[in-house]
Each structure stands twice: as structure tokens, then as C-alpha cells.
Design an enzyme around this catalytic site. Structure first.
Site, PDB file in Angstrom:
ATOM      1  N   HIS A   1      38.519  54.067  32.555  1.00  0.00           N
ATOM      2  CA  HIS A   1      37.108  53.668  32.477  1.00  0.00           C
ATOM      3  C   HIS A   1      36.370  54.052  33.768  1.00  0.00           C
ATOM      4  O   HIS A   1      35.250  54.554  33.732  1.00  0.00           O
ATOM      5  CB  HIS A   1      36.988  52.148  32.309  1.00  0.00           C
TER       6      HIS A   1
ATOM      7  N   ASP B   1      39.748  58.789  23.208  1.00  0.00           N
ATOM      8  CA  ASP B   1      39.407  58.480  21.814  1.00  0.00           C
ATOM      9  C   ASP B   1      38.676  59.703  21.251  1.00  0.00           C
ATOM     10  O   ASP B   1      37.452  59.696  21.084  1.00  0.00           O
ATOM     11  CB  ASP B   1      38.535  57.223  21.770  1.00  0.00           C
TER      12      ASP B   1
ATOM     13  N   ARG C   1      45.342  48.393  26.030  1.00  0.00           N
ATOM     14  CA  ARG C   1      46.407  47.830  25.184  1.00  0.00           C
ATOM     15  C   ARG C   1      47.807  48.074  25.739  1.00  0.00           C
ATOM     16  O   ARG C   1      48.774  47.540  25.188  1.00  0.00           O
ATOM     17  CB  ARG C   1      46.310  48.400  23.764  1.00  0.00           C
TER      18      ARG C   1
HETATM   19  P1  AMP Z   1      37.365  50.965  25.444  1.00  0.00           P
HETATM   20  O1  AMP Z   1      37.076  49.937  26.477  1.00  0.00           O
HETATM   21  O2  AMP Z   1      38.801  51.082  25.077  1.00  0.00           O
HETATM   22  O3  AMP Z   1      36.425  50.910  24.270  1.00  0.00           O
HETATM   23  O4  AMP Z   1      37.043  52.354  26.143  1.00  0.00           O
HETATM   24  C1  AMP Z   1      35.787  52.612  26.730  1.00  0.00           C
HETATM   25  C2  AMP Z   1      35.703  54.080  27.053  1.00  0.00           C
HETATM   26  O5  AMP Z   1      36.745  54.430  27.958  1.00  0.00           O
HETATM   27  C3  AMP Z   1      35.878  54.975  25.819  1.00  0.00           C
HETATM   28  O6  AMP Z   1      34.932  56.027  25.864  1.00  0.00           O
HETATM   29  C4  AMP Z   1      37.292  55.469  25.964  1.00  0.00           C
HETATM   30  O7  AMP Z   1      37.502  56.727  25.349  1.00  0.00           O
HETATM   31  C5  AMP Z   1      37.419  55.565  27.476  1.00  0.00           C
HETATM   32  N1  AMP Z   1      38.827  55.551  27.886  1.00  0.00           N
HETATM   33  C6  AMP Z   1      39.796  54.673  27.512  1.00  0.00           C
HETATM   34  N2  AMP Z   1      40.984  55.011  28.067  1.00  0.00           N
HETATM   35  C7  AMP Z   1      40.755  56.125  28.809  1.00  0.00           C
HETATM   36  C8  AMP Z   1      41.586  56.967  29.620  1.00  0.00           C
HETATM   37  N3  AMP Z   1      42.891  56.734  29.780  1.00  0.00           N
HETATM   38  N4  AMP Z   1      41.020  58.022  30.240  1.00  0.00           N
HETATM   39  C9  AMP Z   1      39.682  58.286  30.098  1.00  0.00           C
HETATM   40  N5  AMP Z   1      38.845  57.542  29.350  1.00  0.00           N
HETATM   41  C10 AMP Z   1      39.374  56.470  28.705  1.00  0.00           C
END
Ligand code: AMP
Length: 289
Positions: free
Chosen positions: A41, A154, A191
Site C-alpha cells: 500500500h 489485484d 491476508r
Molecule cells: P486492499 O487494501 O487490499 O484493498 O488494497 C488496496 C490497494 O493496494 C489495491 O489497489 C491493491 O491492489 C494494492 N495492493 C495490495 N497488495 C499490494 C502489493 N503487495 N503490492 C502493491 N500493491 C498492493
């Protein structure tokens, strides 16, 4: 940067902040998240900071993108910890709406993107992408940023968002950020904390397997043969495989036979944890072992 960070919880307060920035001609980037923030993030926040004067990070665990048997209730939440990380990462404003700020009583409008959402994670998680498309549309309309940054982690979601922005003529540029990984290859995910120590040891095999599939494709292997070999390897290691797929990187159309440009995508279950990952074909030179 150190010190405090302003957190707003209503669209009214969000827009008041944005108005002062807009008045002085500053550009704005939005990074939507569900919190429980990690370096993945934060890399998006850093990327946003290179492209706009002001970076807004939203934190909202979106109930309608979770299935009835999924982990909405137990999804990790740590707003205090998140704020500390966001200050260090150079965030200017946090938008953390409550449920009624996104889904007021009587809310009944949903955004459904066709085609791209029909398989891969769309088949494994019915209604998931409708939930994502709805909340992202709402956040983009509430914030009206110049650009919004999403992770390639994603990958299907990133394409869905690009499509909805194009189809609905939303005035925002969608920027993709590269996947951040642990030293052993496992893609960072909120997760990953669900994994037992034994599962955590096995989990990097997901990345190593799709990397092998991509390397085989780059050497001329057929898409079906390479993805089947990947599935077999993961199943043999104890993963329950939703899919290992070789797809067109722009449209996610199925590919078969030899391919020049593609994306290898996979989703698996390890115990009670669902993991997703993807890599490009050709692989970037730095990982082309
Ligand atoms: P989430 O909080 O899981 O909804 O993710 C928020 C954003 O962070 C989304 O655009 C995800 O694709 C991105 N994201 C999650 N994990 C990663 C990662 N390992 N590397 C880069 N971006 C990520």
C-alpha cells in the site's frame, strides 16, 4: 514527514479540504485501501506522491465486495497503526468514512462491469467485482481526484477499474503500481497474517510457480501446457487451486498456444487463506532467472 495527519470521516469534510487545495491549483491523487496497511500500500502512496501535489488515502472495508462466507467480519483492522505508517509515507489526508457515508440507508445503486468480470476471480467470487466497482465509483465521485492509484497485485481489479472509468467517462487517470513482495517472493497482502507458520513457508511457491509458467511461455511453451503444469505443481504442494491462467494483458481474453505478450494469473487456497498473484510475460529482466 512526522507529526499528525488529518483524518476526515464525511464527504462534506473531504470536499472542504479538497476545495482549499483546488483553490491554490494543486493536483490530487487518491489511493483507495481497506486498511491493515503494508509496504505494498505504501508503495502506492509513494507513487501517488510523485504524480500529484496532494495524496489522499481512503480506508474503508467494503462489505459488499465480500461473499457471505468470506472474511468481512474478521478482516484485519488497525486504524491507529495505519495512520502512523501513512504519516511516514507522505500522505496529506486520510478519508475513513463510516458505513453510512458510503452506503446511506436505502442505498440501491450498483455498478456492474461486464466481460472482464465474468471469470477468474469473478467466477470464484460472485458479486465481488460489482462490490469493488460500486465502491470505487463512489470514492472517485466523492474525491474527484486527478488520478487514482491501484496495485497490479489485484490485476483483474485494475483492469475492471480502468474499464469503468472509460465506460462512464470519469475524469480521472488510473495508474497501476507494481507488486511489492517479501524477500522469498510472496506478494504482500493484508491476508498473509491468516497463514499458519507452516503455510507461510509453503506460500511463496505460488509466486515461484507462476514465474516458472511465465519463463516457460517466454521460451515458446504453449499457454495450456504451461498453465496445466503450474496447476499440477501447486496441487501437489497442497494448494487448492481456483485457477492458473494465461491471458491477454489488456482484455484478459483466453490465450492458447505460444504467446508473446501475456499475464499469468493465479488464485489458490492454502488452508483458510485465499491468495492471488500474477506476473507479466515477458518477465522483467530483473526477475528473469
Ligand atoms: P486492499 O487494501 O487490499 O484493498 O488494497 C488496496 C490497494 O493496494 C489495491 O489497489 C491493491 O491492489 C494494492 N495492493 C495490495 N497488495 C499490494 C502489493 N503487495 N503490492 C502493491 N500493491 C498492493
Amino acid at each position: 514527514m512526522t507529526g499528525a495527519i488529518t483524518t476526515v470521516r464525511t464527504v462534506k469534510d473531504l470536499r472542504a479540504h479538497l476545495a482549499t487545495w483546488r483553490k491554490s491549483g494543486e493536483t490530487v491523487a487518491l489511493v483507495p485501501t481497506m486498511g491493515a496497511l503494508h509496504e505494498g500500500h505504501l508503495s502506492l502512496v509513494a507513487l501517488a506522491g510523485t504524480k500529484a501535489d496532494r495524496v489522499v488515502v481512503s480506508i474503508f472495508v467494503n462489505p459488499i465486495q465480500f461473499g457471505p462466507r468470506e472474511d468481512f467480519k474478521t478482516y484485519p483492522r488497525d486504524e491507529a497503526g495505519d495512520l502512523v505508517k501513512l504519516i511516514k509515507a507522505g500522505t496529506h489526508l486520510v478519508y475513513a468514512p463510516d458505513m453510512a457515508g458510503i452506503y446511506p440507508k436505502g442505498f440501491t445503486t450498483h455498478v456492474r462491469v461486464g466481460d472482464l468480470t465474468e471469470d477468474l476471480c469473478g467466477s470464484a467470487r460472485p458479486n465481488h467485482f460489482e462490490g469493488v466497482a460500486t465502491v470505487v465509483t463512489k470514492l472517485l465521485l466523492q474525491c474527484a481526484p486527478d488520478l487514482a492509484v491501484f496495485g497490479e497485485k489485484d490485476y483483474q481489479q485494475l483492469l475492471v477499474i480502468k474499464r469503468l472509468v472509460r465506460d462512464l467517462d470519469l475524469q480521472v487517470e488510473i495508474v497501476g503500481g507494481e507488486i511489492v513482495r517479501e524477500g522469498d517472493g510472496l506478494a504482500l497482502s493484508s491476508r498473509n497474517g491468516y497463514l499458519s507458520p507452516a503455510e507461510r513457508k509453503v506460500a511463496p511457491l505460488l509466486y515461484h510457480t507462476i514465474h516458472e509458467v511465465a519463463a516457460a511461455l517466454a521460451q515458446g511453451a504453449g499457454a495450456d501446457t504451461a498453465s496445466e503444469a503450474g496447476r499440477f505443481k501447486l496441487e501437489a504442494a497442497g494448494f487448492r487451486v481456483d485457477y492458473v491462467a494465461v491471458r491477454d494483458p489488456e482484455t484478459l481474453a483466453r490465450l492458447s498456444g505460444p504467446v508473446k505478450q501475456a499475464r499469468v494469473l493465479a488464485a489458490v487456497h492454502l488452508g483458510k487463506t485465499r491468495l492471488i498473484d500474477n506476473v507479466p510475460v515477458p518477465l522483467p529482466a530483473s526477475t528473469n532467472r
